[in-house]
Design a protein around this motif. Sequence first.
Motif, PDB file in Angstrom:
ATOM      1  N   LEU A  95       0.789  -1.223   0.000  1.00  0.00           N
ATOM      2  CA  LEU A  95       0.000   0.000   0.000  1.00  0.00           C
ATOM      3  C   LEU A  95       0.822   1.274   0.000  1.00  0.00           C
ATOM      4  O   LEU A  95       0.385   2.286  -0.548  1.00  0.00           O
ATOM      5  N   SER A  96       1.989   1.281   0.648  1.00  0.00           N
ATOM      6  CA  SER A  96       2.616   2.553   0.980  1.00  0.00           C
ATOM      7  C   SER A  96       3.872   2.902   0.197  1.00  0.00           C
ATOM      8  O   SER A  96       4.114   4.073  -0.054  1.00  0.00           O
ATOM      9  N   SER A  97       4.703   1.938  -0.149  1.00  0.00           N
ATOM     10  CA  SER A  97       5.923   2.292  -0.868  1.00  0.00           C
ATOM     11  C   SER A  97       6.493   1.084  -1.588  1.00  0.00           C
ATOM     12  O   SER A  97       6.172  -0.068  -1.280  1.00  0.00           O
ATOM     13  N   VAL A  98       7.366   1.392  -2.539  1.00  0.00           N
ATOM     14  CA  VAL A  98       8.189   0.387  -3.219  1.00  0.00           C
ATOM     15  C   VAL A  98       9.623   0.873  -3.152  1.00  0.00           C
ATOM     16  O   VAL A  98       9.926   2.017  -3.508  1.00  0.00           O
ATOM     17  N   VAL A  99      10.518   0.033  -2.638  1.00  0.00           N
ATOM     18  CA  VAL A  99      11.951   0.318  -2.627  1.00  0.00           C
ATOM     19  C   VAL A  99      12.591  -0.655  -3.615  1.00  0.00           C
ATOM     20  O   VAL A  99      12.738  -1.846  -3.320  1.00  0.00           O
ATOM     21  N   ASP A 100      12.934  -0.139  -4.790  1.00  0.00           N
ATOM     22  CA  ASP A 100      13.455  -0.965  -5.882  1.00  0.00           C
ATOM     23  C   ASP A 100      14.971  -0.862  -5.883  1.00  0.00           C
ATOM     24  O   ASP A 100      15.545   0.169  -6.248  1.00  0.00           O
ATOM     25  N   ILE A 101      15.641  -1.946  -5.470  1.00  0.00           N
ATOM     26  CA  ILE A 101      17.097  -1.977  -5.356  1.00  0.00           C
ATOM     27  C   ILE A 101      17.652  -2.911  -6.425  1.00  0.00           C
ATOM     28  O   ILE A 101      17.239  -4.068  -6.529  1.00  0.00           O
ATOM     29  N   ARG A 102      18.567  -2.377  -7.214  1.00  0.00           N
ATOM     30  CA  ARG A 102      19.195  -3.161  -8.286  1.00  0.00           C
ATOM     31  C   ARG A 102      20.653  -3.421  -7.939  1.00  0.00           C
ATOM     32  O   ARG A 102      21.402  -2.511  -7.563  1.00  0.00           O
ATOM     33  N   MET A 103      21.057  -4.682  -8.067  1.00  0.00           N
ATOM     34  CA  MET A 103      22.452  -5.038  -7.815  1.00  0.00           C
ATOM     35  C   MET A 103      23.328  -4.674  -9.009  1.00  0.00           C
ATOM     36  O   MET A 103      22.862  -4.605 -10.151  1.00  0.00           O
ATOM     37  N   LYS A 104      24.593  -4.457  -8.724  1.00  0.00           N
ATOM     38  CA  LYS A 104      25.555  -4.263  -9.800  1.00  0.00           C
ATOM     39  C   LYS A 104      25.626  -5.510 -10.665  1.00  0.00           C
ATOM     40  O   LYS A 104      25.372  -6.612 -10.202  1.00  0.00           O
ATOM     41  N   GLU A 105      25.999  -5.303 -11.933  1.00  0.00           N
ATOM     42  CA  GLU A 105      26.065  -6.426 -12.866  1.00  0.00           C
ATOM     43  C   GLU A 105      27.454  -7.031 -12.955  1.00  0.00           C
ATOM     44  O   GLU A 105      27.618  -8.150 -13.444  1.00  0.00           O
ATOM     45  N   GLY A 106      28.463  -6.302 -12.484  1.00  0.00           N
ATOM     46  CA  GLY A 106      29.831  -6.798 -12.575  1.00  0.00           C
ATOM     47  C   GLY A 106      30.592  -6.131 -13.704  1.00  0.00           C
ATOM     48  O   GLY A 106      30.074  -5.965 -14.808  1.00  0.00           O
ATOM     49  N   ASN A 107      31.800  -5.749 -13.443  1.00  0.00           N
ATOM     50  CA  ASN A 107      32.648  -5.074 -14.420  1.00  0.00           C
ATOM     51  C   ASN A 107      33.090  -6.057 -15.497  1.00  0.00           C
ATOM     52  O   ASN A 107      33.686  -7.085 -15.195  1.00  0.00           O
ATOM     53  N   ASP A 108      32.783  -5.754 -16.771  1.00  0.00           N
ATOM     54  CA  ASP A 108      33.167  -6.675 -17.847  1.00  0.00           C
ATOM     55  C   ASP A 108      34.442  -6.234 -18.564  1.00  0.00           C
ATOM     56  O   ASP A 108      34.773  -6.760 -19.624  1.00  0.00           O
ATOM     57  N   GLN A 109      35.172  -5.255 -17.961  1.00  0.00           N
ATOM     58  CA  GLN A 109      36.400  -4.767 -18.580  1.00  0.00           C
ATOM     59  C   GLN A 109      37.646  -5.128 -17.775  1.00  0.00           C
ATOM     60  O   GLN A 109      38.676  -5.482 -18.350  1.00  0.00           O
ATOM     61  N   GLU A 110      37.565  -5.028 -16.449  1.00  0.00           N
ATOM     62  CA  GLU A 110      38.739  -5.299 -15.611  1.00  0.00           C
ATOM     63  C   GLU A 110      38.279  -5.679 -14.213  1.00  0.00           C
ATOM     64  O   GLU A 110      37.127  -5.439 -13.834  1.00  0.00           O
ATOM     65  N   PHE A 111      39.188  -6.259 -13.456  1.00  0.00           N
ATOM     66  CA  PHE A 111      38.864  -6.664 -12.090  1.00  0.00           C
ATOM     67  C   PHE A 111      38.941  -5.461 -11.161  1.00  0.00           C
ATOM     68  O   PHE A 111      39.897  -4.682 -11.185  1.00  0.00           O
ATOM     69  N   LYS A 112      37.897  -5.316 -10.353  1.00  0.00           N
ATOM     70  CA  LYS A 112      37.815  -4.256  -9.354  1.00  0.00           C
ATOM     71  C   LYS A 112      37.315  -4.864  -8.048  1.00  0.00           C
ATOM     72  O   LYS A 112      36.670  -5.925  -8.040  1.00  0.00           O
ATOM     73  N   GLY A 113      37.620  -4.180  -6.957  1.00  0.00           N
ATOM     74  CA  GLY A 113      37.140  -4.687  -5.681  1.00  0.00           C
ATOM     75  C   GLY A 113      37.311  -3.672  -4.576  1.00  0.00           C
ATOM     76  O   GLY A 113      37.893  -2.595  -4.767  1.00  0.00           O
ATOM     77  N   GLU A 114      36.802  -4.019  -3.411  1.00  0.00           N
ATOM     78  CA  GLU A 114      36.971  -3.190  -2.223  1.00  0.00           C
ATOM     79  C   GLU A 114      36.749  -4.051  -0.991  1.00  0.00           C
ATOM     80  O   GLU A 114      36.072  -5.079  -1.047  1.00  0.00           O
ATOM     81  N   PHE A 115      37.349  -3.631   0.105  1.00  0.00           N
ATOM     82  CA  PHE A 115      37.037  -4.240   1.387  1.00  0.00           C
ATOM     83  C   PHE A 115      37.012  -3.148   2.439  1.00  0.00           C
ATOM     84  O   PHE A 115      37.664  -2.098   2.310  1.00  0.00           O
ATOM     85  N   SER A 116      36.227  -3.380   3.489  1.00  0.00           N
ATOM     86  CA  SER A 116      36.055  -2.391   4.540  1.00  0.00           C
ATOM     87  C   SER A 116      36.004  -3.092   5.883  1.00  0.00           C
ATOM     88  O   SER A 116      35.396  -4.164   6.015  1.00  0.00           O
ATOM     89  N   ILE A 117      36.641  -2.484   6.878  1.00  0.00           N
ATOM     90  CA  ILE A 117      36.657  -3.014   8.239  1.00  0.00           C
ATOM     91  C   ILE A 117      36.091  -1.949   9.171  1.00  0.00           C
ATOM     92  O   ILE A 117      36.598  -0.823   9.227  1.00  0.00           O
ATOM     93  N   GLY A 118      34.999  -2.287   9.881  1.00  0.00           N
ATOM     94  CA  GLY A 118      34.378  -1.373  10.820  1.00  0.00           C
ATOM     95  C   GLY A 118      34.418  -1.922  12.231  1.00  0.00           C
ATOM     96  O   GLY A 118      35.071  -2.933  12.512  1.00  0.00           O
ATOM     97  N   LEU A 119      33.682  -1.269  13.123  1.00  0.00           N
ATOM     98  CA  LEU A 119      33.712  -1.675  14.525  1.00  0.00           C
ATOM     99  C   LEU A 119      33.021  -3.007  14.766  1.00  0.00           C
ATOM    100  O   LEU A 119      33.441  -3.781  15.624  1.00  0.00           O
ATOM    101  N   ILE A 120      31.924  -3.275  14.049  1.00  0.00           N
ATOM    102  CA  ILE A 120      31.184  -4.501  14.314  1.00  0.00           C
ATOM    103  C   ILE A 120      31.167  -5.466  13.146  1.00  0.00           C
ATOM    104  O   ILE A 120      30.743  -6.614  13.295  1.00  0.00           O
ATOM    105  N   SER A 121      31.593  -5.023  11.967  1.00  0.00           N
ATOM    106  CA  SER A 121      31.523  -5.911  10.815  1.00  0.00           C
ATOM    107  C   SER A 121      32.577  -5.531   9.793  1.00  0.00           C
ATOM    108  O   SER A 121      33.155  -4.440   9.829  1.00  0.00           O
ATOM    109  N   SER A 122      32.811  -6.458   8.876  1.00  0.00           N
ATOM    110  CA  SER A 122      33.679  -6.221   7.726  1.00  0.00           C
ATOM    111  C   SER A 122      32.933  -6.653   6.476  1.00  0.00           C
ATOM    112  O   SER A 122      32.057  -7.530   6.529  1.00  0.00           O
TER     113      SER A 122
END
Length: 804
Positions: free
Chosen positions: A216-243
Motif C-alpha cells: 500500500l505505501s511504498s516500493v523500494v526498488d534496489i538493483r544489484m551491480k552487474e559486474g565489471n566486464d572490462q577489468e577486475f575491481k574490488g573493495e574491502f572495509s573493516i568497521g567496529l562490528i563488521s567487515s
Amino acid sequence: MKQFYLCNAFVFFFFFSNAQKVTISGYVTDLSTGEGLINANVYDLQKETGNVSNVYGFYSLTVPAGKAQIQYSFVGYEKQVLELDLKKDTVINIKLKLMGELDEVTVRANKSNVERSQMSMVELPTEKLDKLPLMLGEPDVLKVIQLLPGVQSGAEGTSGIYVRGGGPDQNLFLLDGVPVYNASHLFGFFSVFNPGAVKTVTLYKGGFPARFGGRLSSVVDIRMKEGNDQEFKGEFSIGLISSRFSIEGPIKKDKTSFIFSGRRTYADVLAQPFIVMANNRDDDVKTNAGYYFYDLNAKINHKFSDKSRLFLSTYAGRDKAYGKDKEHYNRDYGVRYTDRNNMGIEWGNITSALRWNYVYNPKLFSNVTLTYSDYKFDVSEEYKLTNNKDNTYDEDYFRYYSGINDFTAKVDFDYYPGGGHSIKFGASNIWHKFKPGVNHERTVENYSETPSEKNDTIYGNKNVSAVEFSAFVEDNYDITSRLQANLGVHFSLFNVQNTTYTSLEPRLSLRYLLSDNLSLKASYTKMSQYIHLLSSSTISLPTDLWLPVTKDVKPQKSHQIAFGAALKTGKGYDLTIEGFYKTMDNLIEYKEGASFTGVSKDWESKIEMGKGWSYGAEVLLEKKTGKTTGWLGYTLSWADRKFDNLNFGKKFPAKYDRRHDVSLVLTHEFSKKFDIGMVWVYGTGNAATIGKQRYEAILPAQGRYGYSDYDIVYYGERNSYRMPSYHRMDLSMNFHKQKKHGIRTWSVSLYNAYSRQNPFYLYWGSERVGAYNQDGEFYESSKPALKQVSLFPIIPSISYTYKF
C-alpha cells in the motif's frame, strides 16, 4: 469510387509516412565497467524528441529517416553526439565515459524532477552512502532513505521505514525484482542490503507505476551491480562490528562478468575471550552466547549477442543469536543435578533470480524472469533438568517459527511504438507457501520408576498455500510538448483456501510544463495487499508474523491522490513540493491484551480490523552540483486509525504518527583527499499509550480467603500521549589517499554528536521527594514519575576502506 480513391490515398499516406521513420536502438553503458546506465537520455537535437533507457540500459528512439543529430547523456558522464544518416533501423550501442573531474557534478542522476511525469519518486545517490555519517562504521541504505521527506523511522536506531502514514508491512522491498520480506539485521538496527553490491536505489512513495503492486505505501526498488566486464575491481572495509568485501570482473571481456560480495559481523568472536574467562572462574557453571549476521550477494551475466542476455543473481542473509547455560549443583541430600538452558533466535532470507533479456525488434524488448524466495525465522528455547542419580529428567521445549516460500514466473515487455509513447506490459504468477506455527513440548521421563510422559502441542497451520496472479499495462505518453502522462492499470488475483480475491487498480500520473524549469504534477493510485504482518511492536522483530488473507480477513486496500510542483533553478537547486491524501481499509491490530504467544489456528480471533487515513505535505530542496551537495527535507503529516473495538470506537493517532519531520543532509568536498558529512534530524515525538491515573483497590484474593491490595491503572484514550521530540546530529570525516593499486579511505564518524537522550520507551516509576511537616521536620517520600529509557548516547566509530 470517390471513397475508394480516398481510402487508397489514406493507406498510401500511412505507409509512406511510416516509411520515412527509422528506429535506432541499443544499450547505453559505462565505458569503464560495462554497467548498463538506467534512465540515460537519448535525444534527437533536431526534432527535440527523446527517450530514456530502461533498467537494463536498453533504449529505442524512432526518428525521421535522413540526417540526424542524436545526443546521449547521463549526469556525471561526458555527452556523446552522433551525426547520423539514417536509412533503416539501426543498432547503436553507446559507452559513455565518466567525467574525469566531478567537482561540478558530484551526484549522478537521470532526468530532472521537473521533466519526468512520475510523482513521489526519489532516486537515492549511492555515492552518498560512504560519505554520510556511519553508525558503528556501517553504511546503510535504509538509514539514508529515512532522511527523505514522507519517510519516518521507527524506534531509535532502527532501519524500518514508515511511509506516508503506512505501517512497516506496507513497504515492498525488491532486490533485483525479488521481494525481501524482512529487510532488517540486528533486530532492526541495520538493513540487509550490502552497499558494496548495490547499483541503484529508487523509492516510490505514491503515484506508483502499474508494474508495481502488492503493497500500500511504498516500493523500494534496489538493483544489484552487474559486474565489471572490462577489468577486475574490488573493495574491502573493516568497521567496529563488521567487515565487508566486494570483487567483480570479467570472465570473458565484453561478454561475461560477475560480482561477489559479502559482509559479516564479529561481535560473537570478540565476546568469546570474555566468556572463556567467566567460565574459568566456576567449573560448575558454563555459559556460551553470541550474535552475528551475514550477507552474501552474487551475480553473473552473459551477453549472447546484442539481442540476448542472461542474468543470474542470488542473495543469502542470516541473523543468529544463541545462548547456552549449563550448571551442576547438589540438592536433596547431596543428589547431583544438571541444569541446561539453550536459547536460539535465527532468521533470514534467500532470494534468487534467473533473468533473460531478448530484443525481438528495435521497438520491442522482453524480459523473462524466474525467481525463488525463502524467508524464515525460528525462535526456540529448551530447558532440561537431569537427576544424575537415577537418570530422570524434566524437559521443556518451546519453538516459534514462521516462513514464506515464493516461486515466481513473470514476463514483461518494453514497447516503443513512437509518436511519444513508451509502453510497458506484462504478467506474473507467484506460488506462495506460508508456514506459521508455535510448538510447545513437555517431556517428563523416569527410566527406573514410571513410564515416560509426553505432552506435545502444535498450534497454527504449518502450510498454507496461495496463488497470486497479476498483469499490468502502462504507457508513458507525451500528449503534447508540455503535457506528459503515465497511464496504466494493474490487475491482481489472490487465491487461498478456496477463497479468491480480485482487484482492478487504475494508475494515473500527469505532468504539465509551465516552463522549462517549472512543472505541475498530479497522481492517483489504487493499491491492494494480500498479506498482513501481525506485529505487537514498533520495531521489526522475529516475532512479527506474516500471514495471508483468509475468508474472514480481507485484503488491505488504499487510495492515494497527490498534487505537487517541481522547480529547477540555474544555480543547481531542485525544489519539489507535494501534498497527499491516502485512505486505507482492512488494517489489522491485535486485540487488547493479545500477542503472538498462543497463536493458534484461529489467529483471526485475536485481531481487530479497521481503517486508516493519512495526509500531509512534503518539501524537498536538493543541491546536486558543486563541492557542497545534499538536501533539506520537511514533512507535515497526520496518520490516524479507527477500529470499532479499540479505543471505544474513536479515532486515534497511529503509533508512528509524527506531525513534523525535518532532515538536513550535507556533504562538502574540500579536496580529493578530504570530505565531510553532516546529518541533522528532528521529529515530533511518537504517539504512545500510558497510564494516566492509578487507584488502589482491595479485592478478594484468588484461591484463598481474605483480601489483597491491587493497583488499577486508567490508561485513557489510545496513543493520546506524545513522547518527547526526537533530534540528533551525526558528523563524519573521510580521509582518502591514492595508493599504488587503489584508494585508501579512513572514515571517522560521530553518531548523536551532542548526545541527545532520545526516548526509546517510557514507563512509570517513582522518585524521592523531600518536604517539611507542620513541626518543621524534614522527611522524604516518593511519588510516581514517568521515566524514560534511551539507547544511544554519543557513539564514535571508525572504519577503513580500500578500493582497488
